[in-house]
Motif scaffolding. Structure first.
Motif, PDB file in Angstrom:
ATOM      1  N   HIS A   1       0.650  -1.136   0.043  1.00 19.61           N
ATOM      2  CA  HIS A   1       0.000   0.053  -0.103  1.00 19.61           C
ATOM      3  C   HIS A   1       0.979   1.152   0.043  1.00 19.61           C
ATOM      4  CE1 HIS A   1      -2.733  -3.040   1.176  1.00 19.61           C
ATOM      5  NE2 HIS A   1      -3.895  -1.969   0.770  1.00 19.61           N
ATOM      6  N   ILE A   2       0.575   2.339  -0.817  1.00 21.19           N
ATOM      7  CA  ILE A   2       1.059   3.431  -0.863  1.00 21.19           C
ATOM      8  C   ILE A   2       0.190   4.739  -0.339  1.00 21.19           C
ATOM      9  CG2 ILE A   2       2.864   2.670  -2.516  1.00 21.19           C
ATOM     10  CD1 ILE A   2       1.116   4.109  -4.432  1.00 21.19           C
ATOM     11  N   SER A   3       0.510   5.966  -0.059  1.00 17.98           N
ATOM     12  CA  SER A   3      -0.303   6.811   0.405  1.00 17.98           C
ATOM     13  C   SER A   3      -0.988   7.326  -0.686  1.00 17.98           C
ATOM     14  CB  SER A   3       0.536   8.123   1.100  1.00 17.98           C
ATOM     15  OG  SER A   3       1.490   8.409   0.194  1.00 17.98           O
ATOM     16  N   ALA A   4      -2.014   8.345  -0.610  1.00 21.37           N
ATOM     17  CA  ALA A   4      -2.694   8.936  -1.770  1.00 21.37           C
ATOM     18  C   ALA A   4      -1.625   9.977  -2.348  1.00 21.37           C
ATOM     19  CB  ALA A   4      -3.900   9.632  -1.191  1.00 21.37           C
ATOM     20  N   ALA A   5      -0.968  10.770  -1.563  1.00 19.43           N
ATOM     21  CA  ALA A   5      -0.062  11.438  -2.233  1.00 19.43           C
ATOM     22  C   ALA A   5       0.908  10.853  -3.468  1.00 19.43           C
ATOM     23  CB  ALA A   5       0.875  12.306  -1.341  1.00 19.43           C
ATOM     24  N   GLN A   6       1.401   9.730  -2.891  1.00 21.41           N
ATOM     25  CA  GLN A   6       2.420   9.000  -3.597  1.00 21.41           C
ATOM     26  C   GLN A   6       1.462   8.406  -5.042  1.00 21.41           C
ATOM     27  OE1 GLN A   6       3.532   6.143  -0.906  1.00 21.41           O
ATOM     28  NE2 GLN A   6       5.448   7.068  -0.074  1.00 21.41           N
ATOM     29  N   ALA A   7       0.344   8.067  -4.989  1.00 23.76           N
ATOM     30  CA  ALA A   7      -0.221   7.547  -6.027  1.00 23.76           C
ATOM     31  C   ALA A   7      -0.789   8.582  -6.973  1.00 23.76           C
ATOM     32  CB  ALA A   7      -1.727   6.919  -5.354  1.00 23.76           C
ATOM     33  N   ALA A   8      -1.002   9.788  -6.246  1.00 24.98           N
ATOM     34  CA  ALA A   8      -1.346  10.786  -7.165  1.00 24.98           C
ATOM     35  C   ALA A   8      -0.070  11.108  -8.027  1.00 24.98           C
ATOM     36  CB  ALA A   8      -1.720  12.253  -6.244  1.00 24.98           C
ATOM     37  N   ASP A   9       1.016  11.416  -7.315  1.00 27.15           N
ATOM     38  CA  ASP A   9       2.204  11.449  -8.201  1.00 27.15           C
ATOM     39  C   ASP A   9       2.447  10.711  -9.350  1.00 27.15           C
ATOM     40  OD1 ASP A   9       2.884  13.736  -6.733  1.00 27.15           O
ATOM     41  OD2 ASP A   9       4.255  12.676  -5.327  1.00 27.15           O
ATOM     42  N   LEU A  10       2.140   9.229  -8.947  1.00 28.22           N
ATOM     43  CA  LEU A  10       2.595   8.335  -9.921  1.00 28.22           C
ATOM     44  C   LEU A  10       1.416   8.368 -11.158  1.00 28.22           C
ATOM     45  CD1 LEU A  10       3.304   5.097  -7.573  1.00 28.22           C
ATOM     46  CD2 LEU A  10       4.950   6.080  -9.249  1.00 28.22           C
ATOM     47  N   LEU A  11       0.262   8.874 -10.795  1.00 28.22           N
ATOM     48  CA  LEU A  11      -0.799   8.961 -12.005  1.00 28.22           C
ATOM     49  C   LEU A  11      -0.767  10.379 -12.371  1.00 28.22           C
ATOM     50  CD1 LEU A  11      -3.410   6.541 -10.295  1.00 28.22           C
ATOM     51  CD2 LEU A  11      -1.883   6.014 -11.987  1.00 28.22           C
ATOM     52  N   GLY A  12      -0.246  11.146 -12.077  1.00 27.67           N
ATOM     53  CA  GLY A  12      -0.347  12.564 -12.432  1.00 27.67           C
ATOM     54  C   GLY A  12      -1.753  13.332 -12.080  1.00 27.67           C
ATOM     55  N   VAL A  13      -2.665  12.878 -10.948  1.00 35.77           N
ATOM     56  CA  VAL A  13      -3.792  13.579 -10.690  1.00 35.77           C
ATOM     57  C   VAL A  13      -3.472  14.257  -9.338  1.00 35.77           C
ATOM     58  CG1 VAL A  13      -5.049  11.989 -12.038  1.00 35.77           C
ATOM     59  CG2 VAL A  13      -4.676  11.366  -9.859  1.00 35.77           C
ATOM     60  N   ASP A  14      -4.411  14.867  -8.984  1.00 36.37           N
ATOM     61  CA  ASP A  14      -4.580  15.533  -7.506  1.00 36.37           C
ATOM     62  C   ASP A  14      -4.789  14.162  -6.370  1.00 36.37           C
ATOM     63  OD1 ASP A  14      -6.529  17.199  -5.378  1.00 36.37           O
ATOM     64  OD2 ASP A  14      -4.628  18.263  -6.374  1.00 36.37           O
ATOM     65  N   PRO A  15      -4.462  14.544  -5.205  1.00 40.41           N
ATOM     66  CA  PRO A  15      -4.792  13.503  -4.284  1.00 40.41           C
ATOM     67  C   PRO A  15      -6.098  13.314  -3.813  1.00 40.41           C
ATOM     68  CG  PRO A  15      -2.734  14.780  -3.314  1.00 40.41           C
ATOM     69  CD  PRO A  15      -3.419  15.413  -4.845  1.00 40.41           C
ATOM     70  N   LYS A  16      -6.902  14.405  -3.986  1.00 35.00           N
ATOM     71  CA  LYS A  16      -8.203  14.552  -3.794  1.00 35.00           C
ATOM     72  C   LYS A  16      -8.752  13.468  -4.790  1.00 35.00           C
ATOM     73  CE  LYS A  16      -8.591  19.061  -1.777  1.00 35.00           C
ATOM     74  NZ  LYS A  16      -9.218  20.397  -2.040  1.00 35.00           N
ATOM     75  N   THR A  17      -8.431  13.397  -6.135  1.00 31.12           N
ATOM     76  CA  THR A  17      -9.026  12.496  -7.117  1.00 31.12           C
ATOM     77  C   THR A  17      -8.836  11.213  -6.544  1.00 31.12           C
ATOM     78  OG1 THR A  17      -8.545  14.216  -8.599  1.00 31.12           O
ATOM     79  CG2 THR A  17      -8.958  11.791  -9.364  1.00 31.12           C
ATOM     80  N   ILE A  18      -7.624  10.927  -6.076  1.00 31.27           N
ATOM     81  CA  ILE A  18      -7.232   9.593  -5.530  1.00 31.27           C
ATOM     82  C   ILE A  18      -8.240   8.981  -4.296  1.00 31.27           C
ATOM     83  CG2 ILE A  18      -5.710   8.058  -4.274  1.00 31.27           C
ATOM     84  CD1 ILE A  18      -4.936   8.769  -6.996  1.00 31.27           C
ATOM     85  N   LYS A  19      -8.582  10.031  -3.549  1.00 31.21           N
ATOM     86  CA  LYS A  19      -9.562   9.731  -2.389  1.00 31.21           C
ATOM     87  C   LYS A  19     -10.948   9.352  -3.002  1.00 31.21           C
ATOM     88  CE  LYS A  19     -11.967  11.530   1.382  1.00 31.21           C
ATOM     89  NZ  LYS A  19     -12.883  12.908   2.065  1.00 31.21           N
ATOM     90  N   LEU A  20     -11.455  10.070  -4.042  1.00 26.76           N
ATOM     91  CA  LEU A  20     -12.524  10.054  -4.647  1.00 26.76           C
ATOM     92  C   LEU A  20     -12.711   8.793  -5.447  1.00 26.76           C
ATOM     93  CD1 LEU A  20     -13.466  13.553  -6.226  1.00 26.76           C
ATOM     94  CD2 LEU A  20     -14.732  12.362  -4.326  1.00 26.76           C
TER      95      LEU A  20
ATOM     96  N   ASP B   1      -3.868   0.428  -2.679  1.00 30.55           N
ATOM     97  CA  ASP B   1      -3.398  -0.934  -2.836  1.00 30.55           C
ATOM     98  C   ASP B   1      -2.736  -0.586  -4.547  1.00 30.55           C
ATOM     99  OD1 ASP B   1      -2.498  -3.380  -3.520  1.00 30.55           O
ATOM    100  OD2 ASP B   1      -4.371  -4.308  -3.658  1.00 30.55           O
ATOM    101  N   ARG B   2      -1.160  -1.017  -4.375  1.00 30.81           N
ATOM    102  CA  ARG B   2      -0.316  -0.498  -5.469  1.00 30.81           C
ATOM    103  C   ARG B   2      -0.601  -1.193  -6.707  1.00 30.81           C
ATOM    104  NH1 ARG B   2       4.938   1.412  -6.148  1.00 30.81           N
ATOM    105  NH2 ARG B   2       5.122   1.603  -3.698  1.00 30.81           N
ATOM    106  N   SER B   3      -1.143  -2.379  -6.611  1.00 33.30           N
ATOM    107  CA  SER B   3      -1.568  -3.310  -7.643  1.00 33.30           C
ATOM    108  C   SER B   3      -3.024  -2.753  -8.616  1.00 33.30           C
ATOM    109  CB  SER B   3      -1.850  -4.919  -7.365  1.00 33.30           C
ATOM    110  OG  SER B   3      -3.075  -4.582  -6.532  1.00 33.30           O
ATOM    111  N   SER B   4      -3.860  -1.845  -7.964  1.00 33.05           N
ATOM    112  CA  SER B   4      -4.782  -1.248  -8.743  1.00 33.05           C
ATOM    113  C   SER B   4      -4.535  -0.063  -9.418  1.00 33.05           C
ATOM    114  CB  SER B   4      -5.883  -1.072  -7.698  1.00 33.05           C
ATOM    115  OG  SER B   4      -5.598  -0.114  -6.962  1.00 33.05           O
ATOM    116  N   LEU B   5      -3.305   0.390  -9.445  1.00 32.07           N
ATOM    117  CA  LEU B   5      -2.874   1.690  -9.886  1.00 32.07           C
ATOM    118  C   LEU B   5      -2.885   1.373 -11.650  1.00 32.07           C
ATOM    119  CD1 LEU B   5      -0.069   3.047  -7.861  1.00 32.07           C
ATOM    120  CD2 LEU B   5      -2.444   3.800  -7.879  1.00 32.07           C
ATOM    121  N   GLY B   6      -2.636   0.328 -12.013  1.00 37.98           N
ATOM    122  CA  GLY B   6      -2.474   0.123 -13.167  1.00 37.98           C
ATOM    123  C   GLY B   6      -3.710   0.099 -14.145  1.00 37.98           C
TER     124      GLY B   6
END
Length: 100
Positions: free
Chosen positions: A10-29, A51-56
Motif C-alpha cells: 500500500h502507498i499513500s494517496a499523495a504517492q499514488a497521485a504523483d504516479l498517476l499525475g492527478v490530485d490526491p483528492k481525486t485518488i480519495k474519490l 493498493d499498489r496493484s490497482s494503479l495500473g
C-alpha cells in the motif's frame, strides 16, 4: 515527509497521485467509488492508502456499447471506445420503440 518502503503493498494517496499525475483528492474519490482498491482511515485526520496493484487499472473504462475495456485520459467522462459506438448508441436510443 512520506515514508517509502520498497515493495510496499500500500502507498499513500499523495504517492499514488504523483504516479498517476492527478490530485490526491481525486485518488480519495476513486477509492470511495471503488475505482482503486484502498482504505480511508480516520485517526487524527483522514489517511488514504491505495493498493499498489490497482494503479495500473486507474484509467480503464468499459464501453457502454461493446463492453470493451479501454484506457481513457478522463475516465469519469469516457463512455465509448470509439465515435461509431457513440453514434450507434445515440441512434438506438432515438429510434427505440417501446412495447406495443
Amino acid at each position: 515527509m512520506a515514508r517509502k518502503a520498497k515493495g510496499a503493498k500500500h502507498i499513500s494517496a499523495a504517492q499514488a497521485a504523483d504516479l498517476l499525475g492527478v490530485d490526491p483528492k481525486t485518488i480519495k474519490l476513486w477509492v470511495e467509488k471503488g475505482r482503486l482498491r484502498g482504505a480511508i482511515k480516520q485517526v487524527v485526520r483522514e489517511v488514504v492508502t491505495v493498493d499498489r496493484s490497482s494503479l495500473g487499472r486507474a484509467f480503464d473504462v468499459q464501453c457502454l456499447w461493446c463492453h470493451k475495456v479501454f484506457e481513457s485520459k478522463h475516465p469519469e467522462q469516457a463512455k465509448y471506445c470509439c465515435r461509431e459506438h457513440k453514434d450507434s448508441y445515440r441512434y438506438y436510443k432515438e429510434h427505440k420503440r417501446g412495447p406495443r
